[in-house]
Structure formats: C-alpha cells, structure tokens
Write a protein that holds these residues in place. Structure first.
Motif, PDB file in Angstrom:
ATOM      1  N   GLN A  76     -26.170 -58.007 -80.896  1.00  0.00           N
ATOM      2  CA  GLN A  76     -25.526 -56.551 -80.228  1.00  0.00           C
ATOM      3  C   GLN A  76     -25.756 -55.469 -81.380  1.00  0.00           C
ATOM      4  OE1 GLN A  76     -22.009 -57.199 -78.397  1.00  0.00           O
ATOM      5  NE2 GLN A  76     -22.988 -58.007 -76.527  1.00  0.00           N
ATOM      6  N   VAL A 112     -29.974 -60.507 -84.468  1.00  0.00           N
ATOM      7  CA  VAL A 112     -28.831 -59.810 -84.822  1.00  0.00           C
ATOM      8  C   VAL A 112     -28.219 -59.651 -83.544  1.00  0.00           C
ATOM      9  CG1 VAL A 112     -27.813 -57.457 -85.597  1.00  0.00           C
ATOM     10  CG2 VAL A 112     -29.801 -58.488 -86.642  1.00  0.00           C
ATOM     11  N   ASP A 146     -25.104 -55.422 -84.644  1.00  0.00           N
ATOM     12  CA  ASP A 146     -24.030 -55.652 -85.292  1.00  0.00           C
ATOM     13  C   ASP A 146     -24.333 -56.530 -86.704  1.00  0.00           C
ATOM     14  OD1 ASP A 146     -21.630 -55.780 -86.838  1.00  0.00           O
ATOM     15  OD2 ASP A 146     -20.327 -56.247 -85.202  1.00  0.00           O
ATOM     16  N   GLY A 147     -24.571 -55.953 -87.967  1.00  0.00           N
ATOM     17  CA  GLY A 147     -25.015 -56.569 -89.034  1.00  0.00           C
ATOM     18  C   GLY A 147     -24.302 -57.637 -89.513  1.00  0.00           C
ATOM     19  N   ARG A 148     -22.835 -57.800 -89.000  1.00  0.00           N
ATOM     20  CA  ARG A 148     -22.317 -58.909 -89.576  1.00  0.00           C
ATOM     21  C   ARG A 148     -22.341 -60.123 -88.748  1.00  0.00           C
ATOM     22  NH1 ARG A 148     -16.397 -56.701 -87.667  1.00  0.00           N
ATOM     23  NH2 ARG A 148     -17.742 -56.145 -85.904  1.00  0.00           N
ATOM     24  N   TYR A 149     -23.200 -60.160 -87.777  1.00  0.00           N
ATOM     25  CA  TYR A 149     -23.708 -61.080 -86.914  1.00  0.00           C
ATOM     26  C   TYR A 149     -25.081 -61.362 -86.790  1.00  0.00           C
ATOM     27  CZ  TYR A 149     -19.020 -60.443 -85.194  1.00  0.00           C
ATOM     28  OH  TYR A 149     -17.534 -60.239 -85.037  1.00  0.00           O
ATOM     29  N   THR A 150     -25.581 -61.861 -88.099  1.00  0.00           N
ATOM     30  CA  THR A 150     -27.038 -61.955 -88.378  1.00  0.00           C
ATOM     31  C   THR A 150     -27.294 -63.669 -88.557  1.00  0.00           C
ATOM     32  OG1 THR A 150     -27.214 -59.722 -89.374  1.00  0.00           O
ATOM     33  CG2 THR A 150     -28.953 -61.286 -89.649  1.00  0.00           C
TER      34      THR A 150
END
Length: 70
Positions: free
Chosen positions: A39, A37, A41-45
C-alpha cells in the motif's frame, strides 16, 4: 491469501503479479529481485527473488510478509 499465492512460487507470472496487486502490493524490478511495497508504505517492503533457489523460497517469502503485516 498470501500463503496461497506463494505456496508453489517458482517465478513471478501474471497470475501472481495480479494477485499481489489485488492485495495492495506495488511491484517493481530491482536487479535479481522484485520489490513489493504494501500500500505504498515504505515500512512494508519485501524482496522477492525473480527465480526461486529452492522449494521453500515461496513459503519463506509468505512467512516474512505475514510476520511483518499481521
């Protein structure tokens, strides 16, 4: 930098793990894959296999990360 890390990726070793941490990735183990992940941020997994199945696996992961982040 991401391409350099995953250029010859075969399995997650201490050097790869620390390089990803320096870039801001948090790693966790989920079954047959690592979950990275960016930083917190769950959008960038991203899913990273524990053992690569072919010689292009690392390059494909690097490409996925670069497309989504940059």
């Amino acid at each position: 930098e991401v391409k350099r890390i995953f250029n010859s990726y075969v399995s997650m070793d201490a050097k790869t793990r620390s390089s990803l941490a320096k870039l801001g990735f948090d790693l966790s183990e989920d079954g047959k894959h690592y979950k990275a992940v960016f930083q917190g941020d769950g959008r960038y997994t991203f899913a990273i296999s524990k053992t690569s199945s072919d010689h292009r696996a690392g390059k494909n992961v690097a490409s996925d990360i670069n497309k989504k982040l940059f």
